[in-house]
Design an enzyme around this catalytic site. Sequence first.
Site, PDB file in Angstrom:
ATOM      1  N   ILE A 210      15.474  53.563  59.501  1.00  0.00           N
ATOM      2  CA  ILE A 210      14.716  52.340  59.811  1.00  0.00           C
ATOM      3  C   ILE A 210      15.661  51.140  59.923  1.00  0.00           C
ATOM      4  O   ILE A 210      15.562  50.344  60.863  1.00  0.00           O
ATOM      5  CB  ILE A 210      13.622  52.094  58.742  1.00  0.00           C
ATOM      6  CG1 ILE A 210      12.591  53.236  58.783  1.00  0.00           C
ATOM      7  CG2 ILE A 210      12.937  50.738  58.956  1.00  0.00           C
ATOM      8  CD1 ILE A 210      11.578  53.234  57.663  1.00  0.00           C
TER       9      ILE A 210
ATOM     10  N   THR B 298       9.826  45.562  53.956  1.00  0.00           N
ATOM     11  CA  THR B 298       8.883  46.555  54.486  1.00  0.00           C
ATOM     12  C   THR B 298       9.184  47.916  53.846  1.00  0.00           C
ATOM     13  O   THR B 298       8.722  48.941  54.351  1.00  0.00           O
ATOM     14  CB  THR B 298       9.009  46.695  56.022  1.00  0.00           C
ATOM     15  OG1 THR B 298      10.385  46.969  56.331  1.00  0.00           O
ATOM     16  CG2 THR B 298       8.552  45.459  56.751  1.00  0.00           C
ATOM     17  N   SER B 299       9.977  47.902  52.752  1.00  0.00           N
ATOM     18  CA  SER B 299      10.397  49.188  52.198  1.00  0.00           C
ATOM     19  C   SER B 299       9.507  49.640  51.036  1.00  0.00           C
ATOM     20  O   SER B 299       8.622  50.473  51.211  1.00  0.00           O
ATOM     21  CB  SER B 299      11.853  49.118  51.799  1.00  0.00           C
ATOM     22  OG  SER B 299      12.354  50.408  51.628  1.00  0.00           O
ATOM     23  N   ARG B 300       9.726  49.083  49.856  1.00  0.00           N
ATOM     24  CA  ARG B 300       8.871  49.369  48.704  1.00  0.00           C
ATOM     25  C   ARG B 300       8.809  48.109  47.835  1.00  0.00           C
ATOM     26  O   ARG B 300       9.825  47.434  47.628  1.00  0.00           O
ATOM     27  CB  ARG B 300       9.421  50.523  47.859  1.00  0.00           C
ATOM     28  CG  ARG B 300       9.198  51.903  48.450  1.00  0.00           C
ATOM     29  CD  ARG B 300       7.721  52.330  48.453  1.00  0.00           C
ATOM     30  NE  ARG B 300       7.542  53.670  49.003  1.00  0.00           N
ATOM     31  CZ  ARG B 300       7.269  53.936  50.284  1.00  0.00           C
ATOM     32  NH1 ARG B 300       7.145  52.957  51.154  1.00  0.00           N
ATOM     33  NH2 ARG B 300       7.094  55.183  50.689  1.00  0.00           N
TER      34      ARG B 300
ATOM     35  N   ASP C 115       5.412  43.685  53.365  1.00  0.00           N
ATOM     36  CA  ASP C 115       4.413  44.686  53.749  1.00  0.00           C
ATOM     37  C   ASP C 115       4.127  45.586  52.549  1.00  0.00           C
ATOM     38  O   ASP C 115       3.287  46.476  52.628  1.00  0.00           O
ATOM     39  CB  ASP C 115       4.971  45.515  54.915  1.00  0.00           C
ATOM     40  CG  ASP C 115       3.955  46.513  55.469  1.00  0.00           C
ATOM     41  OD1 ASP C 115       2.801  46.091  55.703  1.00  0.00           O
ATOM     42  OD2 ASP C 115       4.295  47.690  55.651  1.00  0.00           O
TER      43      ASP C 115
ATOM     44  N   GLU D  16       0.890  47.205  44.370  1.00  0.00           N
ATOM     45  CA  GLU D  16      -0.027  47.384  45.507  1.00  0.00           C
ATOM     46  C   GLU D  16      -1.033  48.514  45.331  1.00  0.00           C
ATOM     47  O   GLU D  16      -2.071  48.539  45.978  1.00  0.00           O
ATOM     48  CB  GLU D  16       0.757  47.616  46.809  1.00  0.00           C
ATOM     49  CG  GLU D  16       1.472  48.960  46.881  1.00  0.00           C
ATOM     50  CD  GLU D  16       2.156  49.181  48.230  1.00  0.00           C
ATOM     51  OE1 GLU D  16       2.903  48.296  48.668  1.00  0.00           O
ATOM     52  OE2 GLU D  16       1.940  50.259  48.825  1.00  0.00           O
TER      53      GLU D  16
ATOM     54  N   HIS E 125       0.813  47.163  53.632  1.00  0.00           N
ATOM     55  CA  HIS E 125       1.521  48.424  53.871  1.00  0.00           C
ATOM     56  C   HIS E 125       1.089  49.081  55.190  1.00  0.00           C
ATOM     57  O   HIS E 125       0.609  50.213  55.206  1.00  0.00           O
ATOM     58  CB  HIS E 125       1.311  49.394  52.697  1.00  0.00           C
ATOM     59  CG  HIS E 125       2.489  50.305  52.498  1.00  0.00           C
ATOM     60  ND1 HIS E 125       3.023  50.594  51.264  1.00  0.00           N
ATOM     61  CD2 HIS E 125       3.254  50.983  53.393  1.00  0.00           C
ATOM     62  CE1 HIS E 125       4.044  51.416  51.408  1.00  0.00           C
ATOM     63  NE2 HIS E 125       4.205  51.658  52.693  1.00  0.00           N
ATOM     64  N   GLN E 126       1.258  48.338  56.258  1.00  0.00           N
ATOM     65  CA  GLN E 126       0.857  48.860  57.568  1.00  0.00           C
ATOM     66  C   GLN E 126       2.047  49.126  58.485  1.00  0.00           C
ATOM     67  O   GLN E 126       1.868  49.414  59.664  1.00  0.00           O
ATOM     68  CB  GLN E 126      -0.125  47.889  58.247  1.00  0.00           C
ATOM     69  CG  GLN E 126       0.494  46.555  58.674  1.00  0.00           C
ATOM     70  CD  GLN E 126      -0.467  45.700  59.471  1.00  0.00           C
ATOM     71  OE1 GLN E 126      -1.249  44.951  58.896  1.00  0.00           O
ATOM     72  NE2 GLN E 126      -0.412  45.799  60.793  1.00  0.00           N
TER      73      GLN E 126
ATOM     74  N   PHE F  10       3.939  51.576  58.815  1.00  0.00           N
ATOM     75  CA  PHE F  10       3.927  52.925  59.411  1.00  0.00           C
ATOM     76  C   PHE F  10       2.775  53.111  60.402  1.00  0.00           C
ATOM     77  O   PHE F  10       2.721  54.126  61.097  1.00  0.00           O
ATOM     78  CB  PHE F  10       3.754  53.977  58.292  1.00  0.00           C
ATOM     79  CG  PHE F  10       2.349  54.005  57.730  1.00  0.00           C
ATOM     80  CD1 PHE F  10       1.933  53.043  56.843  1.00  0.00           C
ATOM     81  CD2 PHE F  10       1.441  54.966  58.140  1.00  0.00           C
ATOM     82  CE1 PHE F  10       0.635  53.038  56.345  1.00  0.00           C
ATOM     83  CE2 PHE F  10       0.138  54.973  57.656  1.00  0.00           C
ATOM     84  CZ  PHE F  10      -0.263  53.999  56.752  1.00  0.00           C
TER      85      PHE F  10
HETATM   86  P1  NAD Z   1      16.773  56.585  55.115  1.00  0.00           P
HETATM   87  O1  NAD Z   1      16.946  57.576  54.031  1.00  0.00           O
HETATM   88  O2  NAD Z   1      17.030  57.015  56.527  1.00  0.00           O
HETATM   89  O3  NAD Z   1      17.704  55.303  54.824  1.00  0.00           O
HETATM   90  C1  NAD Z   1      17.839  54.702  53.581  1.00  0.00           C
HETATM   91  C2  NAD Z   1      19.213  54.033  53.530  1.00  0.00           C
HETATM   92  O4  NAD Z   1      19.298  53.357  52.270  1.00  0.00           O
HETATM   93  C3  NAD Z   1      20.379  55.034  53.596  1.00  0.00           C
HETATM   94  O5  NAD Z   1      21.318  54.603  54.581  1.00  0.00           O
HETATM   95  C4  NAD Z   1      20.975  54.998  52.200  1.00  0.00           C
HETATM   96  O6  NAD Z   1      22.376  55.204  52.179  1.00  0.00           O
HETATM   97  C5  NAD Z   1      20.612  53.574  51.776  1.00  0.00           C
HETATM   98  N1  NAD Z   1      20.686  53.417  50.325  1.00  0.00           N
HETATM   99  C6  NAD Z   1      20.424  54.318  49.358  1.00  0.00           C
HETATM  100  N2  NAD Z   1      20.665  53.797  48.139  1.00  0.00           N
HETATM  101  C7  NAD Z   1      21.093  52.537  48.345  1.00  0.00           C
HETATM  102  C8  NAD Z   1      21.511  51.490  47.486  1.00  0.00           C
HETATM  103  N3  NAD Z   1      21.565  51.668  46.154  1.00  0.00           N
HETATM  104  N4  NAD Z   1      21.869  50.321  48.046  1.00  0.00           N
HETATM  105  C9  NAD Z   1      21.842  50.155  49.392  1.00  0.00           C
HETATM  106  N5  NAD Z   1      21.469  51.112  50.253  1.00  0.00           N
HETATM  107  C10 NAD Z   1      21.098  52.291  49.742  1.00  0.00           C
HETATM  108  O7  NAD Z   1      15.309  56.027  54.949  1.00  0.00           O
HETATM  109  P2  NAD Z   1      14.418  55.313  56.068  1.00  0.00           P
HETATM  110  O8  NAD Z   1      13.662  56.345  56.825  1.00  0.00           O
HETATM  111  O9  NAD Z   1      15.235  54.318  56.798  1.00  0.00           O
HETATM  112  O10 NAD Z   1      13.348  54.556  55.131  1.00  0.00           O
HETATM  113  C11 NAD Z   1      13.753  53.512  54.256  1.00  0.00           C
HETATM  114  C12 NAD Z   1      12.593  53.158  53.355  1.00  0.00           C
HETATM  115  O11 NAD Z   1      11.533  52.572  54.117  1.00  0.00           O
HETATM  116  C13 NAD Z   1      11.908  54.368  52.684  1.00  0.00           C
HETATM  117  O12 NAD Z   1      12.596  54.764  51.514  1.00  0.00           O
HETATM  118  C14 NAD Z   1      10.534  53.827  52.374  1.00  0.00           C
HETATM  119  O13 NAD Z   1      10.547  53.267  51.072  1.00  0.00           O
HETATM  120  C15 NAD Z   1      10.333  52.695  53.384  1.00  0.00           C
HETATM  121  N6  NAD Z   1       9.222  52.954  54.328  1.00  0.00           N
HETATM  122  C16 NAD Z   1       8.227  52.039  54.438  1.00  0.00           C
HETATM  123  C17 NAD Z   1       7.168  52.254  55.308  1.00  0.00           C
HETATM  124  C18 NAD Z   1       6.063  51.251  55.517  1.00  0.00           C
HETATM  125  O14 NAD Z   1       4.990  51.616  56.036  1.00  0.00           O
HETATM  126  N7  NAD Z   1       6.224  49.997  55.156  1.00  0.00           N
HETATM  127  C19 NAD Z   1       7.126  53.441  56.042  1.00  0.00           C
HETATM  128  C20 NAD Z   1       8.182  54.365  55.921  1.00  0.00           C
HETATM  129  C21 NAD Z   1       9.227  54.115  55.052  1.00  0.00           C
END
Ligand code: NAD
Length: 332
Positions: A155, A232-234, A258, A263, A295-296, A298
């Site tokens: 992402i 938008t992560s967690r 998001d 939540e 949380h939209q 996705f």
């Molecule tokens: P991914 O595994 O492809 O990428 C995660 C990146 O974070 C990797 O490059 C990893 O090296 C890095 N990372 C790990 N530990 C770290 C740290 N301590 N410091 C800095 N970077 C670190 O994951 P992705 O598919 O890109 O998804 C990322 C996050 O997005 C997911 O974990 C999820 O929480 C979130 N997400 C949110 C939604 C949403 O609807 N809002 C949907 C999907 C995913």
Amino acid sequence: MRVAIFSTKSYDRQFFEAANREYRHELIFFEPRLTAETAILANGYPVVCAFINDRLDATTLQILAAGGTHSIALRSAGFNHIDLKTAKNLGLTVVRVPAYSPYAVAEHAVALILMLNRKLYRAYNRVREDNFSLEGLLGFDLHGSTVGIVGTGKIGACFARIMHGFGCHLLAYDIHPNPECLELGVEYAELPEVLGKADIVSLHCPLIPATERLINRETLQYFQLGAMLINTSRGGLIDTEAAIKALKSGRLGSLGIDVYEQEENLFFEDLSTSIIQDDTFQLLQSFNNVVITAHQGFFTRNALEEIAKTTLQNITDLERGIPCANEIHSEN
Ligand code: NAD
């Protein structure tokens, strides 16, 4: 296989039923969230399918295992909501959907940036009330601004490509720099430097013990005065109370989220006729420089198709005893 699907909404049913024409599993949809209280519903189901706000703690997993469940199919990329150590000890196999549409989440992060920068939420309401004043709507060019990306996986890299298209200068922090981002011209630096130089910081790393409340009272001090923070992560990546203090002091100029730490008690439900009991969330809502979506990130047609397809393929692999590439292995 018989699959108990928890936290089901109409859209889950729609996309899973469509994808299942090919896979032909027996899908039973349950509306409640999966918790220790509702886990009994899965009694006799070999596979349980769960979403991000289901609570897969030790008690829930024990009830599932005792009821004959042998596999958990997460229909999400993130897996911070499952106790993997207990799952392993109980002999439960856990699979997930590691990638479905990085575009969906990255584009949503960009939507939050544009919404906040150009104050579209205010402009939209103003014009509807025949108020055509521009006072208070001043933004800045994204072109030439510095964007800090924390986590440049699937992402984060997609987000980097979009912001590159805007003409932004890209900085990033990741424990594993991504060659694709390096090629794009992203400069990697330590977290304090990234936070300190960015006009906009966007979080794209997973929620794991090392990243819990990565944005806190101390790290917020590194931010430029008036910087924008996007998550938008967690929700657990940000200490919400500390972010509120930073918004009050002006250290944070705007915040787009998001996801939210607490939540699970709010998101995905229509609570419009209830009184929200979460004071922190209510306070956050009251700021005119905060935009919250539930949380939209996705939630695109493309992503839902991929989630359903991959989840059902994972279950087929489990049924056939084929090693599943999307299995999560506990490190403990
Ligand atoms: P991914 O595994 O492809 O990428 C995660 C990146 O974070 C990797 O490059 C990893 O090296 C890095 N990372 C790990 N530990 C770290 C740290 N301590 N410091 C800095 N970077 C670190 O994951 P992705 O598919 O890109 O998804 C990322 C996050 O997005 C997911 O974990 C999820 O929480 C979130 N997400 C949110 C939604 C949403 O609807 N809002 C949907 C999907 C995913």
